[in-house]
Design an enzyme around this catalytic site. Structure first.
Site, PDB file in Angstrom:
ATOM      1  N   ARG A   1       0.767  -1.388  -0.226  1.00  0.00           N
ATOM      2  CA  ARG A   1       0.218  -0.439   0.393  1.00  0.00           C
ATOM      3  C   ARG A   1       0.597   1.462  -0.272  1.00  0.00           C
ATOM      4  NH1 ARG A   1      -5.379  -1.152   3.134  1.00  0.00           N
ATOM      5  NH2 ARG A   1      -6.147  -3.299   2.247  1.00  0.00           N
TER       6      ARG A   1
ATOM      7  N   ASP B   1      -7.002  -2.845  -7.310  1.00  0.00           N
ATOM      8  CA  ASP B   1      -7.230  -3.014  -6.834  1.00  0.00           C
ATOM      9  C   ASP B   1      -7.960  -4.541  -6.699  1.00  0.00           C
ATOM     10  OD1 ASP B   1      -8.536  -2.472  -3.291  1.00  0.00           O
ATOM     11  OD2 ASP B   1      -9.714  -3.836  -3.701  1.00  0.00           O
TER      12      ASP B   1
ATOM     13  N   ARG C   1      -6.083  12.534  -6.463  1.00  0.00           N
ATOM     14  CA  ARG C   1      -6.621  11.404  -6.743  1.00  0.00           C
ATOM     15  C   ARG C   1      -8.278  11.947  -6.736  1.00  0.00           C
ATOM     16  NH1 ARG C   1     -10.567   8.131  -5.746  1.00  0.00           N
ATOM     17  NH2 ARG C   1     -10.865   6.401  -4.491  1.00  0.00           N
TER      18      ARG C   1
ATOM     19  N   ARG D   1      -2.763   6.170  -0.102  1.00  0.00           N
ATOM     20  CA  ARG D   1      -2.539   6.207   1.382  1.00  0.00           C
ATOM     21  C   ARG D   1      -2.178   7.616   1.548  1.00  0.00           C
ATOM     22  NH1 ARG D   1      -5.552   2.217   3.753  1.00  0.00           N
ATOM     23  NH2 ARG D   1      -6.325   0.972   2.056  1.00  0.00           N
TER      24      ARG D   1
ATOM     25  N   TYR E   1     -14.914 -10.911   0.420  1.00  0.00           N
ATOM     26  CA  TYR E   1     -15.835 -10.028  -0.084  1.00  0.00           C
ATOM     27  C   TYR E   1     -16.881 -10.382  -0.331  1.00  0.00           C
ATOM     28  CZ  TYR E   1     -11.754  -7.419   1.814  1.00  0.00           C
ATOM     29  OH  TYR E   1     -10.594  -6.761   1.899  1.00  0.00           O
TER      30      TYR E   1
HETATM   31  O1  CP3 Z   1       0.075   0.397  -3.366  1.00  0.00           O
HETATM   32  C1  CP3 Z   1      -0.960  -0.361  -3.579  1.00  0.00           C
HETATM   33  O2  CP3 Z   1      -0.995  -1.699  -2.379  1.00  0.00           O
HETATM   34  C2  CP3 Z   1      -0.927  -0.563  -4.334  1.00  0.00           C
HETATM   35  C3  CP3 Z   1      -2.488  -0.833  -5.093  1.00  0.00           C
HETATM   36  C4  CP3 Z   1      -4.163  -1.741  -4.159  1.00  0.00           C
HETATM   37  C5  CP3 Z   1      -5.198  -1.051  -3.623  1.00  0.00           C
HETATM   38  N1  CP3 Z   1      -5.361  -1.923  -2.684  1.00  0.00           N
HETATM   39  C6  CP3 Z   1      -5.593   0.623  -3.478  1.00  0.00           C
HETATM   40  C7  CP3 Z   1      -6.529   0.643  -2.370  1.00  0.00           C
HETATM   41  C8  CP3 Z   1      -3.792  -2.903  -3.479  1.00  0.00           C
HETATM   42  C9  CP3 Z   1      -2.452  -3.626  -3.333  1.00  0.00           C
HETATM   43  C10 CP3 Z   1      -4.652  -3.346  -3.117  1.00  0.00           C
HETATM   44  C11 CP3 Z   1      -4.755  -4.219  -2.899  1.00  0.00           C
HETATM   45  C12 CP3 Z   1      -5.549  -5.057  -1.676  1.00  0.00           C
HETATM   46  N2  CP3 Z   1      -7.142  -4.222  -1.495  1.00  0.00           N
HETATM   47  C13 CP3 Z   1      -5.713  -5.891  -0.948  1.00  0.00           C
HETATM   48  C14 CP3 Z   1      -4.888  -7.647  -0.084  1.00  0.00           C
HETATM   49  C15 CP3 Z   1      -3.709  -5.896   0.529  1.00  0.00           C
HETATM   50  C16 CP3 Z   1      -4.153  -6.013   1.807  1.00  0.00           C
HETATM   51  O3  CP3 Z   1      -3.403  -4.993   2.115  1.00  0.00           O
HETATM   52  O4  CP3 Z   1      -4.119  -6.732   2.789  1.00  0.00           O
HETATM   53  C17 CP3 Z   1      -7.391  -5.772   0.220  1.00  0.00           C
HETATM   54  C18 CP3 Z   1      -7.368  -6.939   0.907  1.00  0.00           C
HETATM   55  C19 CP3 Z   1      -8.021  -4.720  -0.918  1.00  0.00           C
HETATM   56  C20 CP3 Z   1      -9.202  -4.461  -0.436  1.00  0.00           C
HETATM   57  C21 CP3 Z   1      -9.381  -3.699   0.299  1.00  0.00           C
HETATM   58  N3  CP3 Z   1      -9.004  -1.861  -1.065  1.00  0.00           N
HETATM   59  C22 CP3 Z   1      -9.584  -2.353   1.349  1.00  0.00           C
HETATM   60  C23 CP3 Z   1      -9.412  -3.692   2.547  1.00  0.00           C
HETATM   61  C24 CP3 Z   1      -9.702  -1.158   0.847  1.00  0.00           C
HETATM   62  C25 CP3 Z   1     -10.166  -0.579   2.099  1.00  0.00           C
HETATM   63  C26 CP3 Z   1      -9.310  -0.075   2.580  1.00  0.00           C
HETATM   64  C27 CP3 Z   1      -8.812   1.637   3.470  1.00  0.00           C
HETATM   65  O5  CP3 Z   1      -9.140   1.826   4.786  1.00  0.00           O
HETATM   66  O6  CP3 Z   1      -9.780   2.699   2.967  1.00  0.00           O
HETATM   67  C28 CP3 Z   1      -9.762  -0.755  -0.594  1.00  0.00           C
HETATM   68  C29 CP3 Z   1      -9.436   0.164  -0.549  1.00  0.00           C
HETATM   69  C30 CP3 Z   1      -8.706   0.211  -1.253  1.00  0.00           C
HETATM   70  N4  CP3 Z   1      -7.824   0.001  -2.371  1.00  0.00           N
HETATM   71  C31 CP3 Z   1      -7.610   1.811  -1.010  1.00  0.00           C
HETATM   72  C32 CP3 Z   1      -6.392   1.934  -1.880  1.00  0.00           C
HETATM   73  C33 CP3 Z   1      -5.088   2.855  -2.124  1.00  0.00           C
HETATM   74  C34 CP3 Z   1      -7.913   2.809  -0.244  1.00  0.00           C
HETATM   75  C35 CP3 Z   1      -9.037   4.163  -0.928  1.00  0.00           C
HETATM   76  C36 CP3 Z   1      -8.931   4.326  -1.643  1.00  0.00           C
HETATM   77  O7  CP3 Z   1      -8.734   5.781  -1.968  1.00  0.00           O
HETATM   78  O8  CP3 Z   1     -10.108   5.213  -2.203  1.00  0.00           O
END
Ligand code: CP3
Length: 360
Positions: free
Chosen positions: A38, A87, A51, A42, A165
């Site tokens: 991540r 994602d 974004r 972030r 999910y």
């Molecule tokens: O830097 C990176 O990791 C690249 C991009 C990336 C995202 N999601 C972008 C994202 C990656 C590799 C993921 C994988 C992902 N997505 C996982 C596996 C990785 C892990 O952390 O365990 C999981 C479980 C998800 C599902 C998911 N997507 C969740 C649980 C969330 C919300 C989390 C939160 O705290 O907001 C997302 C949304 C998400 N995916 C965000 C990002 C940058 C944040 C919200 C946004 O910017 O809109």
């Protein structure tokens, strides 16, 4: 099928990419590679600046924007690998299953997967028609990264984590519907997981063929399972994913959270690199995994919010426990927390590079 001779991974290996070397346990690397789960998005102010609002799925569908976000942490931190800004629910969303990502919550499904009839909603992924924007983002990013000597990590969600999910309909702490289905409807569970394995394989293959040089399979929530349940209901499907990309011969990383008791099973699913969260010290993980695989991890992401001397000592401790085994990729034990000061991550990268520098 092997990768074409002009695939960027060949040039990156020849240029001595520390990331690719560490995945293969190659002792000749310049320094221990470091990247952060991540890292894209972030905590970066430059991320928030570009974004916009709305679903992340819209940002991911914009290759110029996604390529920029993917590259931001490489420029800012000097990490040894980029991870695609995408994602784990993108393939399921792209085939029209009905998934969105709610800002601040995570993946949500209005009509969760519950019966046989829902299998019809899981059609095969054709990356060229369903996710052309992902392939375009990969091509743009790789064109920038390859001259810098930095590989791109492609990724997919593992069948269990994506299924959690689709079945729960939202992030869960207990995975109650998922576990109930696994045990009361094993036939339906296996069919669902098999289709999600196919989805992951199609997505990963397309990312690699478009230019990604290695991959990570995220089974983030597999740690919710007992080893016997993991072995029986989950491992075969994740193993299918790893086998389904084996011919491409790129390094494969397998990661989950709270998976200390599953590490050997996750290795046996077919990974080259096993991700370790902060709960298991790396030297302990090494005794579990053995010498023939690389390890990735495992600084507690919360310690990056503490005073620098704390983060510094914890970083040094990870390096000490990794020892001089050539198969170590420094990372956090899970993703960057949103409140993290980017300056701390910059210092972690510098420290890891300095402490492990072999060019002197
Ligand atoms: O830097 C990176 O990791 C690249 C991009 C990336 C995202 N999601 C972008 C994202 C990656 C590799 C993921 C994988 C992902 N997505 C996982 C596996 C990785 C892990 O952390 O365990 C999981 C479980 C998800 C599902 C998911 N997507 C969740 C649980 C969330 C919300 C989390 C939160 O705290 O907001 C997302 C949304 C998400 N995916 C965000 C990002 C940058 C944040 C919200 C946004 O910017 O809109």
């Amino acid at each position: 099928m092997t990768l074409p001779a002009d695939h960027p991974s060949h040039a990156l290996r020849a240029a001595g990419s520390p990331m690719l070397a560490a995945c293969r346990g190659d002792g000749g690397r310049r320094h221990t590679p470091v990247w952060f789960m991540r890292q894209a998005g972030r905590s970066l102010p430059e991320y928030r600046a570009v974004r916009g609002s709305g679903s992340i799925l819209d940002a991911i569908a914009d290759p110029a924007l996604s390529a920029e976000i993917t590259l931001q942490p490489v420029r800012r931190y000097g990490v040894d690998a980029a991870i695609l800004y995408s994602d784990i629910v993108v393939p399921a969303a792209a085939i029209g299953f009905g998934v969105d990502v709610a800002p601040g919550t995570g993946p949500v499904v209005a009509e969760p997967f519950r019966t046989e009839a829902d299998l019809d909603r899981l059609v095969p992924l054709d990356p060229k028609t369903h996710t052309p924007y992902v392939l375009e983002t990969v091509r743009r990013v790789v064109a920038e990264l390859t001259p810098m000597g930095v590989p791109l990590i492609g990724f997919a969600g593992a069948p269990f984590t994506v299924a959690s999910y689709l079945i729960e309909g939202r992030p869960s702490r207990t995975y109650e519907h998922t576990k109930a289905m696994i045990h009361s409807r094993p036939d339906l569970w296996h069919e669902l997981a098999d289709r999600l394995a196919d989805l992951a394989i199609a997505s990963l293959r397309s990312q690699i063929l478009a230019g990604a040089s290695l991959l990570q399979l995220f089974d983030s929530w597999a740690g919710a399972l007992s080893p016997p349940d993991y072995e029986r209901f989950v491992l075969p499907h994740s193993a299918k994913v790893f086998a389904g990309v084996a011919d491409l011969e790129v390094p494969r990383i397998h990661f989950g959270v709270g998976t200390g008791e599953l590490l050997t099973l996750m290795r046996d699913a077919g990974a080259d690199v096993v991700g370790v969260d902060w709960r298991v010290p790396l030297d302990v993980a090494r005794t579990r995994i053995g010498e023939r695989h690389a390890l990735q991890g495992n600084l507690d992401p919360a310690l990056c919010l503490a005073d620098w001397p704390v983060a510094e000592e914890a970083t040094r401790d990870v390096l000490r426990r990794a020892g001089d085994h050539p198969g170590h990729i420094f990372n956090l034990g899970h993703g960057v927390l949103p409140e993290t000061d980017p300056a701390v991550l910059e210092r972690v990268v510098d420290l890891v590079h300095r402490e492990t520098d072999r060019s002197r």
